[in-house]
Design a protein around this motif. Structure first.
Motif, PDB file in Angstrom:
ATOM      1  N   ALA A 167       0.817  -1.188  -0.141  1.00 13.87           N
ATOM      2  CA  ALA A 167       0.020   0.021   0.088  1.00 13.87           C
ATOM      3  C   ALA A 167       0.849   1.231  -0.109  1.00 13.87           C
ATOM      4  O   ALA A 167       1.530   1.460   0.794  1.00 13.87           O
ATOM      5  CB  ALA A 167      -0.807   0.174   1.425  1.00 13.87           C
ATOM      6  N   PRO A 168       1.002   1.969  -0.939  1.00 16.68           N
ATOM      7  CA  PRO A 168       1.642   3.358  -1.131  1.00 16.68           C
ATOM      8  C   PRO A 168       1.256   4.401  -0.081  1.00 16.68           C
ATOM      9  O   PRO A 168      -0.095   4.381   0.192  1.00 16.68           O
ATOM     10  CB  PRO A 168       1.649   3.621  -2.726  1.00 16.68           C
ATOM     11  N   GLY A 169       2.263   4.992   0.537  1.00 19.24           N
ATOM     12  CA  GLY A 169       1.949   6.304   1.244  1.00 19.24           C
ATOM     13  C   GLY A 169       1.534   7.310   0.712  1.00 19.24           C
ATOM     14  O   GLY A 169       1.621   7.347  -0.833  1.00 19.24           O
ATOM     15  N   ASP A 170       1.381   8.588   1.379  1.00 20.41           N
ATOM     16  CA  ASP A 170       1.201   9.817   0.523  1.00 20.41           C
ATOM     17  C   ASP A 170       2.567  10.079  -0.287  1.00 20.41           C
ATOM     18  O   ASP A 170       3.560  10.407   0.304  1.00 20.41           O
ATOM     19  CB  ASP A 170       0.856  10.839   1.956  1.00 20.41           C
ATOM     20  N   PRO A 171       2.354  10.301  -1.534  1.00 25.26           N
ATOM     21  CA  PRO A 171       3.464  10.790  -2.278  1.00 25.26           C
ATOM     22  C   PRO A 171       4.104  12.249  -1.771  1.00 25.26           C
ATOM     23  O   PRO A 171       5.307  12.412  -1.902  1.00 25.26           O
ATOM     24  CB  PRO A 171       3.103  11.038  -3.816  1.00 25.26           C
ATOM     25  N   ALA A 172       3.185  13.186  -1.198  1.00 21.35           N
ATOM     26  CA  ALA A 172       3.826  14.283  -1.026  1.00 21.35           C
ATOM     27  C   ALA A 172       4.473  14.281   0.397  1.00 21.35           C
ATOM     28  O   ALA A 172       5.566  14.783   0.726  1.00 21.35           O
ATOM     29  CB  ALA A 172       2.499  15.510  -0.656  1.00 21.35           C
ATOM     30  N   CYS A 173       4.168  13.363   1.509  1.00 22.43           N
ATOM     31  CA  CYS A 173       4.999  12.992   2.501  1.00 22.43           C
ATOM     32  C   CYS A 173       6.347  12.289   2.209  1.00 22.43           C
ATOM     33  O   CYS A 173       7.512  12.608   2.731  1.00 22.43           O
ATOM     34  CB  CYS A 173       4.195  12.335   3.574  1.00 22.43           C
ATOM     35  N   ARG A 174       6.238  11.424   1.268  1.00 24.50           N
ATOM     36  CA  ARG A 174       7.425  10.842   0.954  1.00 24.50           C
ATOM     37  C   ARG A 174       8.382  11.669   0.426  1.00 24.50           C
ATOM     38  O   ARG A 174       9.532  11.502   0.722  1.00 24.50           O
ATOM     39  CB  ARG A 174       7.032   9.624   0.082  1.00 24.50           C
ATOM     40  N   GLU A 175       7.919  12.394  -0.421  1.00 20.27           N
ATOM     41  CA  GLU A 175       8.851  13.419  -1.163  1.00 20.27           C
ATOM     42  C   GLU A 175       9.479  14.369  -0.132  1.00 20.27           C
ATOM     43  O   GLU A 175      10.675  14.799  -0.258  1.00 20.27           O
ATOM     44  CB  GLU A 175       8.035  14.376  -2.216  1.00 20.27           C
ATOM     45  N   ARG A 176       8.771  14.841   0.718  1.00 23.28           N
ATOM     46  CA  ARG A 176       9.294  15.787   1.748  1.00 23.28           C
ATOM     47  C   ARG A 176      10.227  15.068   2.660  1.00 23.28           C
ATOM     48  O   ARG A 176      11.235  15.680   2.934  1.00 23.28           O
ATOM     49  CB  ARG A 176       8.174  16.462   2.498  1.00 23.28           C
ATOM     50  N   PHE A 177       9.906  13.705   2.986  1.00 23.52           N
ATOM     51  CA  PHE A 177      10.623  13.209   4.027  1.00 23.52           C
ATOM     52  C   PHE A 177      12.164  12.929   3.190  1.00 23.52           C
ATOM     53  O   PHE A 177      13.213  13.035   3.925  1.00 23.52           O
ATOM     54  CB  PHE A 177      10.258  11.741   4.381  1.00 23.52           C
TER      55      PHE A 177
END
Length: 467
Positions: A167-177
């Motif tokens: 299950a993929p996470g939030d792309p925005a959160c992943r990019e910021r992390f």
């Protein structure tokens, strides 16, 4: 001992004699718990279980009906802790545990360049542990700490096998992390940042799910290495809170460490006796050398001493329990933005190490990029000519000041150890949104306080009374 023979003096090693029978009963010993403490399997299990439950009884920190969230990582210590909690809640057991447990697993694969098939296999093993416990179980991802709202938490159901895999996470959160992670330069800073973000995420999840306490499986060996590491990184003021049974720096969620009574060797023996198979999940420092970070160096130092001097861990733990600080935490504005530890004196004492460090950093900024910083300061201060939307209590929601946040501005709201951490983060604006929002609120309140300082009353000690 020395033995004289015809050829001269021969030195014979004197080995400690260990009894072959259990020290508590006459059964054959199968485990040597400490230096000269042989025990049979049943006595060792009773000894281990009693010490685990005694930590709750002595502290009286957990009351009947309290909801406790167990932070499960799949390692040796967390597997033993989950097994002990499950045994303590079984029907008919003597001195049954009275709290209501839940389990949370944080997927930290975003910090690793890991094969997808290997990661999926690890998640399957983790889910098998969670389902076998029969407690309410949840899973989340480390990058959810970057979310502007509540983190995404998925419940693990016993009747579904693939509810969280892939299950993929939030792309925005992943990019910021990933932006924040790539801007962190040293391995020591990455380890500390990962630990701080994990703790913050677990507290957010606990509040969302209605838990007031989070239980960690930190062993005495790990905490002893952490004490020396924190001292080396300038976190001496918060050493006691980082190794005690209950950490109440956060007023909303407390941290419990019931496994602090056991060394890593004792935990491994207990898992072997009970047939518990842990899940190996690599970390960011798995293949690094012992000199790659301060944490790895202190772990190697403590483990080396413990192998030759078995009282090393207990000595370090007893010493750490005495390292209390004179600084007491007050309201949220007087605690560190990251770790909630009490802030250092501002300004620091003139002859302290903190004052010397600030002075040298100031000289470095003036000699290297003083002109650039001055220009940026003029730009940021000149762009605030808008009407305030707050009510005079620091509640302004304007984002003008937070958009120009620098490490120097952030350092005034951090303890010394966290200031050292932020020094290795090149882009502080990539930090989690709640931290940036809290930084903006504190900064606006500080500016407002300085503007009206002449109109505030002072108490007898000379401090400003905010009432």
């Amino acid at each position: 001992m020395c033995q004289i023979s015809e050829g001269g003096v021969e030195i014979e090693a004197k080995n400690p004699r260990i009894m072959k029978s259990c020290m508590k009963c006459d059964q054959p010993a199968t485990v040597v718990a400490r230096i000269k403490d042989p025990m049979c399997g049943d006595c060792f299990h009773a000894y281990f279980t009693h010490r685990f439950r005694a930590t709750f009884g002595k502290s009286k920190a957990v009351r009947t009906g309290d909801k406790v969230l167990i932070a499960f990582s799949g390692g040796q210590s967390s597997c033993a802790m989950l097994h002990l909690v499950k045994e303590g809640l079984a029907e008919g057991v003597h001195k049954k545990l009275r709290y209501i447990p839940g389990i949370i697993f944080v997927d930290e694969s975003i910090c690793l360049d890991q094969d997808e098939g290997e990661h999926s296999k690890q998640l399957e093993e983790i889910k098998a542990w969670l389902k076998e416990s029969t407690f309410p179980a949840y899973m989340t991802r480390l990058e959810e700490v970057m979310s502007d709202c509540d983190p995404d938490v998925r419940e693990v159901s016993c009747d579904q096998s693939g509810d969280t895999d892939g299950a993929p996470g939030d792309p925005a959160c992943r990019e910021r992390f990933l932006e924040l992670w790539s801007s962190t330069s040293t391995l020591t800073a990455k380890e500390d940042l990962q630990r701080t973000l994990r703790l913050k995420l677990l507290k957010q999840v606990a509040l969302k799910l209605g838990y007031a306490k989070v239980m960690f499986g930190d062993s005495a060996t790990r905490l002893a290495a952490g004490i020396l590491g924190d001292l080396a990184k300038g976190r001496g003021a918060s050493v006691f809170q980082g190794m005690c049974f209950i950490d109440q720096r956060d007023t909303e969620v407390s941290v419990l460490r019931p496994m602090r009574e056991f060394t890593s060797r004792e935990i491994s023996l207990f898992n072997h006796q009970c047939g518990l198979q842990s899940v190996f999940i690599p970390s960011v420092s798995t293949k690094a050398g012992q000199l790659a970070s301060i944490n790895l160096l202190t772990q190697e130092f403590v483990n080396g001493l413990q192998s030759n001097f078995p009282a090393t861990v207990s000595t370090v733990m007893k010493t750490g329990a005495k390292l209390t600080s004179d600084m007491m935490a007050g309201d949220a504005s007087t605690t560190c933005l990251f770790c909630q530890s009490p802030l250092d004196a501002d300004p620091p004492p003139p002859c302290s190490a903190s004052a010397a460090t600030q002075y040298s950093q100031g000289l470095q900024r003036l000699s290297v990029d003083g002109v650039t910083n001055e220009g940026c300061a003029r730009t940021s201060t000149g762009a605030t000519d808008i009407s305030c939307c707050g009510q005079g209590d620091g509640s302004c929601q304007s984002t003008i000041t937070t958009a120009q946040m620098t490490s120097d501005d952030l350092s005034s709201f951090l303890c010394y150890g966290c200031r050292v951490l932020v020094r290795d983060v090149k882009n502080p604006n990539a930090l989690p949104a709640p931290w940036i929002a809290e930084f903006g609120r504190r900064k606006r309140r500080e500016e407002m306080r300085s503007e009206i300082a002449d109109f505030l009353l002072k108490d007898g000690s000379g401090d400003v009374d905010d009432r």
